[in-house]
Structures are given as C-alpha cells and as structure tokens.
Design a protein around this motif. Structure first.
Motif, PDB file in Angstrom:
ATOM      1  N   PRO A 194     -44.431  16.474  11.649  1.00  0.00           N
ATOM      2  CA  PRO A 194     -45.629  15.632  11.765  1.00  0.00           C
ATOM      3  C   PRO A 194     -45.371  14.331  12.523  1.00  0.00           C
ATOM      4  O   PRO A 194     -44.547  13.518  12.126  1.00  0.00           O
ATOM      5  N   TRP A 195     -46.091  14.143  13.613  1.00  0.00           N
ATOM      6  CA  TRP A 195     -46.027  12.921  14.422  1.00  0.00           C
ATOM      7  C   TRP A 195     -47.337  12.165  14.245  1.00  0.00           C
ATOM      8  O   TRP A 195     -48.409  12.686  14.556  1.00  0.00           O
ATOM      9  N   LEU A 196     -47.256  10.949  13.740  1.00  0.00           N
ATOM     10  CA  LEU A 196     -48.414  10.081  13.575  1.00  0.00           C
ATOM     11  C   LEU A 196     -48.546   9.224  14.830  1.00  0.00           C
ATOM     12  O   LEU A 196     -47.597   8.544  15.217  1.00  0.00           O
ATOM     13  N   ILE A 197     -49.701   9.284  15.475  1.00  0.00           N
ATOM     14  CA  ILE A 197     -49.955   8.475  16.663  1.00  0.00           C
ATOM     15  C   ILE A 197     -51.005   7.432  16.298  1.00  0.00           C
ATOM     16  O   ILE A 197     -52.118   7.773  15.892  1.00  0.00           O
ATOM     17  N   SER A 198     -50.640   6.161  16.411  1.00  0.00           N
ATOM     18  CA  SER A 198     -51.556   5.064  16.159  1.00  0.00           C
ATOM     19  C   SER A 198     -51.953   4.465  17.506  1.00  0.00           C
ATOM     20  O   SER A 198     -51.124   3.899  18.214  1.00  0.00           O
ATOM     21  N   SER A 199     -53.225   4.634  17.857  1.00  0.00           N
ATOM     22  CA  SER A 199     -53.737   4.111  19.125  1.00  0.00           C
ATOM     23  C   SER A 199     -55.049   3.377  18.837  1.00  0.00           C
ATOM     24  O   SER A 199     -55.495   3.321  17.697  1.00  0.00           O
ATOM     25  N   GLU A 200     -55.661   2.844  19.864  1.00  0.00           N
ATOM     26  CA  GLU A 200     -56.951   2.179  19.708  1.00  0.00           C
ATOM     27  C   GLU A 200     -58.055   3.178  19.362  1.00  0.00           C
ATOM     28  O   GLU A 200     -59.132   2.791  18.934  1.00  0.00           O
ATOM     29  N   ASP A 201     -57.781   4.462  19.532  1.00  0.00           N
ATOM     30  CA  ASP A 201     -58.713   5.518  19.150  1.00  0.00           C
ATOM     31  C   ASP A 201     -58.615   5.834  17.661  1.00  0.00           C
ATOM     32  O   ASP A 201     -59.370   6.658  17.158  1.00  0.00           O
ATOM     33  N   ALA A 254     -41.167  18.249   0.602  1.00  0.00           N
ATOM     34  CA  ALA A 254     -42.449  18.859   0.264  1.00  0.00           C
ATOM     35  C   ALA A 254     -43.473  17.826  -0.203  1.00  0.00           C
ATOM     36  O   ALA A 254     -44.639  18.162  -0.414  1.00  0.00           O
ATOM     37  N   ASP A 255     -43.055  16.586  -0.349  1.00  0.00           N
ATOM     38  CA  ASP A 255     -43.920  15.521  -0.853  1.00  0.00           C
ATOM     39  C   ASP A 255     -45.081  15.230   0.099  1.00  0.00           C
ATOM     40  O   ASP A 255     -44.998  15.485   1.294  1.00  0.00           O
ATOM     41  N   ALA A 256     -46.135  14.640  -0.446  1.00  0.00           N
ATOM     42  CA  ALA A 256     -47.284  14.242   0.373  1.00  0.00           C
ATOM     43  C   ALA A 256     -46.938  13.044   1.261  1.00  0.00           C
ATOM     44  O   ALA A 256     -47.471  12.904   2.361  1.00  0.00           O
ATOM     45  N   SER A 257     -46.034  12.186   0.789  1.00  0.00           N
ATOM     46  CA  SER A 257     -45.615  11.003   1.553  1.00  0.00           C
ATOM     47  C   SER A 257     -44.217  11.224   2.122  1.00  0.00           C
ATOM     48  O   SER A 257     -43.379  11.855   1.484  1.00  0.00           O
ATOM     49  N   PRO A 258     -43.949  10.677   3.309  1.00  0.00           N
ATOM     50  CA  PRO A 258     -42.619  10.846   3.898  1.00  0.00           C
ATOM     51  C   PRO A 258     -41.551  10.046   3.153  1.00  0.00           C
ATOM     52  O   PRO A 258     -41.831   8.996   2.598  1.00  0.00           O
ATOM     53  N   LYS A 259     -40.336  10.578   3.155  1.00  0.00           N
ATOM     54  CA  LYS A 259     -39.175   9.864   2.616  1.00  0.00           C
ATOM     55  C   LYS A 259     -38.341   9.271   3.748  1.00  0.00           C
ATOM     56  O   LYS A 259     -37.459   8.458   3.516  1.00  0.00           O
ATOM     57  N   ALA A 260     -38.621   9.699   4.988  1.00  0.00           N
ATOM     58  CA  ALA A 260     -37.918   9.190   6.169  1.00  0.00           C
ATOM     59  C   ALA A 260     -38.893   9.146   7.342  1.00  0.00           C
ATOM     60  O   ALA A 260     -39.707  10.055   7.518  1.00  0.00           O
ATOM     61  N   THR A 261     -38.825   8.062   8.116  1.00  0.00           N
ATOM     62  CA  THR A 261     -39.663   7.922   9.315  1.00  0.00           C
ATOM     63  C   THR A 261     -38.834   7.357  10.465  1.00  0.00           C
ATOM     64  O   THR A 261     -37.862   6.628  10.248  1.00  0.00           O
ATOM     65  N   ALA A 262     -39.225   7.702  11.661  1.00  0.00           N
ATOM     66  CA  ALA A 262     -38.675   7.126  12.891  1.00  0.00           C
ATOM     67  C   ALA A 262     -39.881   6.618  13.670  1.00  0.00           C
ATOM     68  O   ALA A 262     -40.720   7.411  14.107  1.00  0.00           O
ATOM     69  N   THR A 263     -39.985   5.297  13.821  1.00  0.00           N
ATOM     70  CA  THR A 263     -41.157   4.688  14.443  1.00  0.00           C
ATOM     71  C   THR A 263     -40.808   4.129  15.814  1.00  0.00           C
ATOM     72  O   THR A 263     -39.900   3.311  15.945  1.00  0.00           O
ATOM     73  N   TYR A 264     -41.519   4.584  16.819  1.00  0.00           N
ATOM     74  CA  TYR A 264     -41.344   4.136  18.196  1.00  0.00           C
ATOM     75  C   TYR A 264     -42.473   3.171  18.520  1.00  0.00           C
ATOM     76  O   TYR A 264     -43.640   3.534  18.419  1.00  0.00           O
ATOM     77  N   ARG A 265     -42.126   1.939  18.922  1.00  0.00           N
ATOM     78  CA  ARG A 265     -43.129   0.931  19.299  1.00  0.00           C
ATOM     79  C   ARG A 265     -42.925   0.581  20.777  1.00  0.00           C
ATOM     80  O   ARG A 265     -42.204  -0.350  21.103  1.00  0.00           O
ATOM     81  N   PRO A 266     -43.579   1.304  21.663  1.00  0.00           N
ATOM     82  CA  PRO A 266     -43.428   0.997  23.085  1.00  0.00           C
ATOM     83  C   PRO A 266     -44.078  -0.339  23.438  1.00  0.00           C
ATOM     84  O   PRO A 266     -45.044  -0.749  22.800  1.00  0.00           O
ATOM     85  N   VAL A 267     -43.516  -1.005  24.425  1.00  0.00           N
ATOM     86  CA  VAL A 267     -44.126  -2.220  24.968  1.00  0.00           C
ATOM     87  C   VAL A 267     -45.073  -1.757  26.076  1.00  0.00           C
ATOM     88  O   VAL A 267     -44.639  -1.244  27.099  1.00  0.00           O
ATOM     89  N   ILE A 268     -46.360  -1.921  25.840  1.00  0.00           N
ATOM     90  CA  ILE A 268     -47.380  -1.485  26.798  1.00  0.00           C
ATOM     91  C   ILE A 268     -47.696  -2.672  27.709  1.00  0.00           C
ATOM     92  O   ILE A 268     -48.190  -3.694  27.239  1.00  0.00           O
ATOM     93  N   LEU A 276     -42.484   9.688  13.739  1.00  0.00           N
ATOM     94  CA  LEU A 276     -42.102  10.992  13.192  1.00  0.00           C
ATOM     95  C   LEU A 276     -41.853  10.831  11.698  1.00  0.00           C
ATOM     96  O   LEU A 276     -41.180   9.884  11.274  1.00  0.00           O
ATOM     97  N   MET A 277     -42.397  11.756  10.908  1.00  0.00           N
ATOM     98  CA  MET A 277     -42.235  11.722   9.454  1.00  0.00           C
ATOM     99  C   MET A 277     -41.569  13.030   9.004  1.00  0.00           C
ATOM    100  O   MET A 277     -41.645  14.035   9.713  1.00  0.00           O
TER     101      MET A 277
END
Length: 170
Positions: free
Chosen positions: A71-78, A34-48, A113-114
């Motif tokens: 919740p899925w966080l997407i970090s892109s150039e946008d 229920a926390d505002a911050s994640p306690k576990a994450t799975a980060t996928y770093r594709p080679v573009i 994924l958080m």
C-alpha cells in the motif's frame, strides 16, 4: 528522484543491497502486518519547485516474497489515496502508480509506503520514487534515467492531438 536513503523511515526496516534490480545502491524492506494500521512506514517528501500536476513513479526490486498489494499512500492537493502495488512483478524499472495529480510547491505533499497489507508473510520494498511533471497537453521529453546496469530510458509524454501546446523543457 528520491532514493530510499531520502525517505523518513519509521518502524522496523532492514536495509538490503543484494537484489540486482534495485535503484542505486540499496533499498529497505519491512515485513507485512495484518493490522489495520501500519507498524512501519517509509515517507518520501519531494521538494516540488513549482506547483503543478505530476505523475508518481516507483522503482523497486521484484521477487516472489514481495507483497502482492504493497500500500502506497499518496498525499496531493487532490486529497489522499492509497494505491496497492504488486511488488512481485514489473520491478527493476519505473512503474507509474498515479497520473496527473496536483502537488503544491515545497514539501507539503508526500508519498508513503506502509506495511499493513492485511496479511503476514510478505515484505514491502522501499526504493526509488519520482515525480514526473505533467504538462496538461502538448508533448515533451520528461527526462532521461540511467539504470543500475548502465542502461537508460527516455520518457515521452504526449497530450491530446491538436492541443496547440508547445513542448517545454523539463
């Protein structure tokens, strides 16, 4: 296409393999917090291989104990954006969660994924992530995916009518 084995895992995760609608051999799951911050994450770093616009697709096993708002966080150039995915439904297939986002060449951008859904009692599922190249117009076949039961799907992408774009191979 990245599998859960390619993800950078932090926090407490359990590896599973019993769900029938998983991508490849296994998946990881983590209890929600229920926390505002994640306690576990799975980060996928594709080679573009080349900078461009891409769609983001997920593959996960669905179930009634899955988070209805993973919740899925997407970090892109946008920029960064969070997309909430109901993992109780539409599992066992590729699910598009974002379209036409700019990604830099290399491994600068990521999909994460958080487990901070705002409630407890659910699990979030980390399995497959893929980026589908988007040609800004035109028509092309973006790929053939072989599913866990030997089935397959072909993804077609169409642009605006009369765009004058020539199909290009993936």
């Amino acid at each position: 296409v990245l599998d859960n084995e390619d993800a950078i895992i932090s926090g407490e995760w359990t590896k599973g393999a019993t769900a029938r609608d998983k991508w490849k051999e296994s998946y990881h799951f983590s209890s929600t917090v229920a926390d505002a911050s994640p306690k576990a994450t799975a980060t996928y770093r594709p080679v573009i291989p080349k900078a461009g616009n891409y769609h983001v697709d997920l593959f996960y096993p669905q179930g009634d104990k899955r988070a209805p708002n993973a919740p899925w966080l997407i970090s892109s150039e946008d920029g960064e954006k969070i997309v909430e995915v109901n993992q109780q439904v539409t599992g066992g297939q590729w699910v598009r969660i974002a379209s036409n986002l700019k990604f830099a060449a290399g491994q600068k951008n990521f999909i994460q994924l958080m487990n901070n859904t705002g409630t407890t009692g659910w699990v979030v599922m980390a399995d497959g992530v893929r980026l589908a190249d988007w040609d800004a117009g035109g028509f092309r076949i973006s790929g053939v995916e072989v599913g866990p039961a030997g089935g397959y799907s072909v993804s077609l992408v169409a642009g605006p009518a009369g765009s004058g774009k020539t199909p290009r191979p993936s």
